[in-house]
Design an enzyme around this catalytic site. Structure first.
Site, PDB file in Angstrom:
ATOM      1  N   HIS A 122      -2.888   6.127   4.835  1.00 29.86           N
ATOM      2  CA  HIS A 122      -1.439   6.274   5.041  1.00 29.86           C
ATOM      3  C   HIS A 122      -1.009   7.647   4.521  1.00 29.86           C
ATOM      4  CE1 HIS A 122      -1.229   2.169   6.181  1.00 29.86           C
ATOM      5  NE2 HIS A 122      -0.621   1.633   5.131  1.00 29.86           N
ATOM      6  N   CYS A 156       0.825  -1.211   0.000  1.00 27.41           N
ATOM      7  CA  CYS A 156       0.000   0.000   0.000  1.00 27.41           C
ATOM      8  C   CYS A 156       0.863   1.267   0.000  1.00 27.41           C
ATOM      9  CB  CYS A 156      -0.933   0.014   1.206  1.00 27.41           C
ATOM     10  SG  CYS A 156      -0.198  -0.590   2.715  1.00 27.41           S
TER      11      CYS A 156
HETATM   12  C1  2RA Z   1       0.934  -2.172   6.618  1.00 26.35           C
HETATM   13  N1  2RA Z   1       1.731  -1.964   4.337  1.00 26.35           N
HETATM   14  O1  2RA Z   1       0.514  -1.022   6.498  1.00 26.35           O
HETATM   15  C2  2RA Z   1       1.551  -2.893   5.431  1.00 26.35           C
HETATM   16  C3  2RA Z   1       0.718  -4.067   5.005  1.00 26.35           C
HETATM   17  N2  2RA Z   1      -0.568  -3.680   4.586  1.00 26.35           N
HETATM   18  O2  2RA Z   1       0.874  -2.815   7.660  1.00 26.35           O
END
Ligand code: 2RA
Length: 337
Positions: A242, A130
């Protein structure tokens, strides 16, 4: 034509989002099967309002399946993708198991859709991590114009990236702490509520985490460029979305105005950059939609051709489920007959 789809890991955070994406994007689904562990088998979920019983994942689960969307962890992908491919299904795998395999395309539709043509080598296409996906969506238009030679990225990653247990843990810890209770810590090595953990996945000998090295290695493969990259991946007490602070060094001068112009028309990008009016990308605006938000664009005067960006996206949607379904759309639109 309709296509028979299997969703492996259907009861997980990403698996259930994959189902929602198939529904909301009206993917031409014929039969659909939901596959999960024995523990989850028997649960009744839905597809477009009709009941679908979750079945236990076995090597024989893929007869008649055209596309298998996997999000059930690397071990299950390593074990079952070959069986699914042997049964004639094309696997789109969200785990990290196959991403760096030279015979497996690693694809972000806005960046390297042409790589999907290589799906036949192993019958597997890998969905990137991601934190990699949102970064390359933002950097692709800038790289095409100015050739990026170095990236320094720090991430601020939501707990949903770890899955539904982590979402519940953050919720429980926050509520508990506000009631004066000491937090129970089970998913992460430390309390995550009101804290930041500079560890995502395990540490390698180098002192970097696997998550940080995924960003380095996957970005180079997707962009097919020998870009120098260093990453710091941090878990923060946010549920969805994120965020990334991205610093790039380019061969050609890239002004803020030019970067904004390029990003405004870039596929999959929404420019949110008017700090004077308090407008910049935030997880609460990114969650629940599929665009990668880019803002806080400013020149980095500490080097000759430097630029800073702030990039935010929904890690469960564009960071995983939507990206996988977009790959499936190209697959059936252009390659499968
Ligand atoms: C996380 N990118 O954010 C890793 C797996 N999705 O934990």
């Amino acid at each position: 034509k309709q296509w028979n789809i299997a969703v492996v890991g259907a009861t997980g955070a990403v698996g259930s989002q994959m189902i929602e994406c198939l529904e909301e994007r009206d993917f031409p689904v014929g039969k659909i099967s939901y596959l999960a562990s024995a523990r989850s088998a028997g649960q009744v979920l839905e597809f477009k309002g009709k009941p679908v019983v979750v079945e236990e994942l076995t090597r024989n689960s893929f007869e008649g399946v055209d596309i298998a969307l996997f999000s059930a962890g690397g071990d299950r992908s390593r074990e079952f993708c070959p069986a699914a491919a042997a049964a004639g299904a094309v696997c789109i795998d969200n785990s990290s198991a196959w991403r760096m395999d030279p015979d497996v395309p690693l694809v972000v539709p806005e960046v390297n859709p042409q790589a999907i043509a290589g799906y036949g080598k192993k019958g597997i296409i890998a969905n990137p991590n991601c934190s990699t996906i949102q970064m390359v969506v933002a950097l692709k238009p800038l790289h095409d114009y100015a050739t990026i030679r170095r990236i320094v990225v720090s991430t601020y990653q939501a707990v949903s990236g770890t899955g539904s247990k982590a979402i519940a843990e953050l919720d429980r810890q926050v509520k508990g702490l506000l009631q004066g209770k000491s937090p129970d810590v089970s998913v992460y090595p430390h309390q995550i509520a009101f804290n930041c953990l500079p560890q995502i996945d395990s540490f390698e000998e180098s002192g970097y985490t696997k998550e940080e090295m995924k960003m380095v290695n996957e970005t180079r493969k997707i962009m097919a460029a020998d870009i120098r990259i260093t990453a710091t991946a941090v878990r923060v007490p946010v549920f969805y979305g994120h965020s990334e602070s991205v610093n790039i060094e380019t061969e050609k001068k890239l002004t803020v105005a030019k970067a904004r112009e390029l990003l405004k028309k870039a596929p999959g990008v929404k420019l949110v950059d008017d700090p004077a009016k308090g407008r910049y990308p935030m997880p609460m605006d990114a969650a629940g939609q599929d665009l990668t938000l880019v803002g806080r664009i400013r020149e980095d005067e500490s080097i000759e051709n430097g630029l800073n960006l702030w990039v935010v996206a929904d890690n469960i949607r564009k960071g995983a489920a939507t990206n996988a379904v977009q790959i499936a759309e190209i697959l059936v639109g252009k390659y499968l007959k």
